[in-house]
Scaffold this active site. Sequence first.
Site, PDB file in Angstrom:
ATOM      1  N   ASP A 224       9.011  22.116  36.550  1.00 40.13           N
ATOM      2  CA  ASP A 224       8.109  21.316  35.718  1.00 40.13           C
ATOM      3  C   ASP A 224       7.065  20.662  36.615  1.00 40.13           C
ATOM      4  O   ASP A 224       7.421  19.988  37.583  1.00 40.13           O
ATOM      5  CB  ASP A 224       8.918  20.240  34.979  1.00 40.13           C
ATOM      6  CG  ASP A 224       8.088  19.431  33.994  1.00 40.13           C
ATOM      7  OD1 ASP A 224       6.865  19.654  33.906  1.00 40.13           O
ATOM      8  OD2 ASP A 224       8.674  18.572  33.314  1.00 40.13           O
TER       9      ASP A 224
ATOM     10  N   SER B  27       8.088  14.306  26.853  1.00 42.15           N
ATOM     11  CA  SER B  27       6.749  14.643  27.332  1.00 42.15           C
ATOM     12  C   SER B  27       5.777  13.488  27.043  1.00 42.15           C
ATOM     13  O   SER B  27       5.997  12.383  27.524  1.00 42.15           O
ATOM     14  CB  SER B  27       6.271  15.963  26.717  1.00 42.15           C
ATOM     15  OG  SER B  27       5.146  16.465  27.396  1.00 42.15           O
TER      16      SER B  27
ATOM     17  N   HIS C 125       9.797  22.393  31.648  1.00 39.60           N
ATOM     18  CA  HIS C 125       9.412  21.131  31.020  1.00 39.60           C
ATOM     19  C   HIS C 125      10.172  20.886  29.720  1.00 39.60           C
ATOM     20  O   HIS C 125      10.213  21.740  28.837  1.00 39.60           O
ATOM     21  CB  HIS C 125       7.904  21.162  30.753  1.00 39.60           C
ATOM     22  CG  HIS C 125       7.342  19.900  30.196  1.00 39.60           C
ATOM     23  ND1 HIS C 125       7.463  18.680  30.817  1.00 39.60           N
ATOM     24  CD2 HIS C 125       6.632  19.680  29.064  1.00 39.60           C
ATOM     25  CE1 HIS C 125       6.849  17.757  30.101  1.00 39.60           C
ATOM     26  NE2 HIS C 125       6.343  18.341  29.024  1.00 39.60           N
TER      27      HIS C 125
END
Length: 205
Positions: A145, A47, A175
């Site tokens: 995502d 991320s 995600h």
Amino acid sequence: FAIDYRVAPENKFPAAVNDSYNAFKWIARHGSEFGGDTGRIALIGISAGANLVAVVTQKAKNEGIGNKIKLQIMNGLPADLSPHNMETAASYQQNAKGYWQTKAACYFALELYAPGQYNDPEVSPLRTEDLKGLPPAVIINAEFDPLRDDGFAYAAKLRKYGVKVWDKCFAGQIHMLLGLPPGAEEIKEMETIIKTAMKESFQTH
């Protein structure tokens, strides 16, 4: 090494970039003191960490030390943090809410981290024009995502500039592949992709 970089909102951009890049340079100089092989450095991030991997790798290339990085590994990569991308990329619209990571959360994070600076390549690494000469990359995406298309776009641009890429979009996942147990088949497949990429990339050492 796990890097404890400063985070927003207390520390806005470029604090996290500077901390991560300085840590990389320190590891490149001192990693061998801890038993590491500084000729075979891989950067891995998830991320926001994936964004920092892309940025640090580009920064190292620009400063002439990119050859120290043999592989960059990014899972759930935010590559273009511009509001235009968030309003036009299909994955942002299809997965805007309902899959834990939301479009609203992405906007919120941007405003906390780098308000008004989304065109800076050190915020949005996809904005860098020339990606030639970067090390090989692993890019992990998830079907549900909002950031999925960022990963697709960065992989495509790396390939355009001759960079070797291993990428995989995991169907039915959210995600970062969040929520999967350690022994899940998807986790095993992701680990196999990363190990394959490490083996091939490190052979050049």
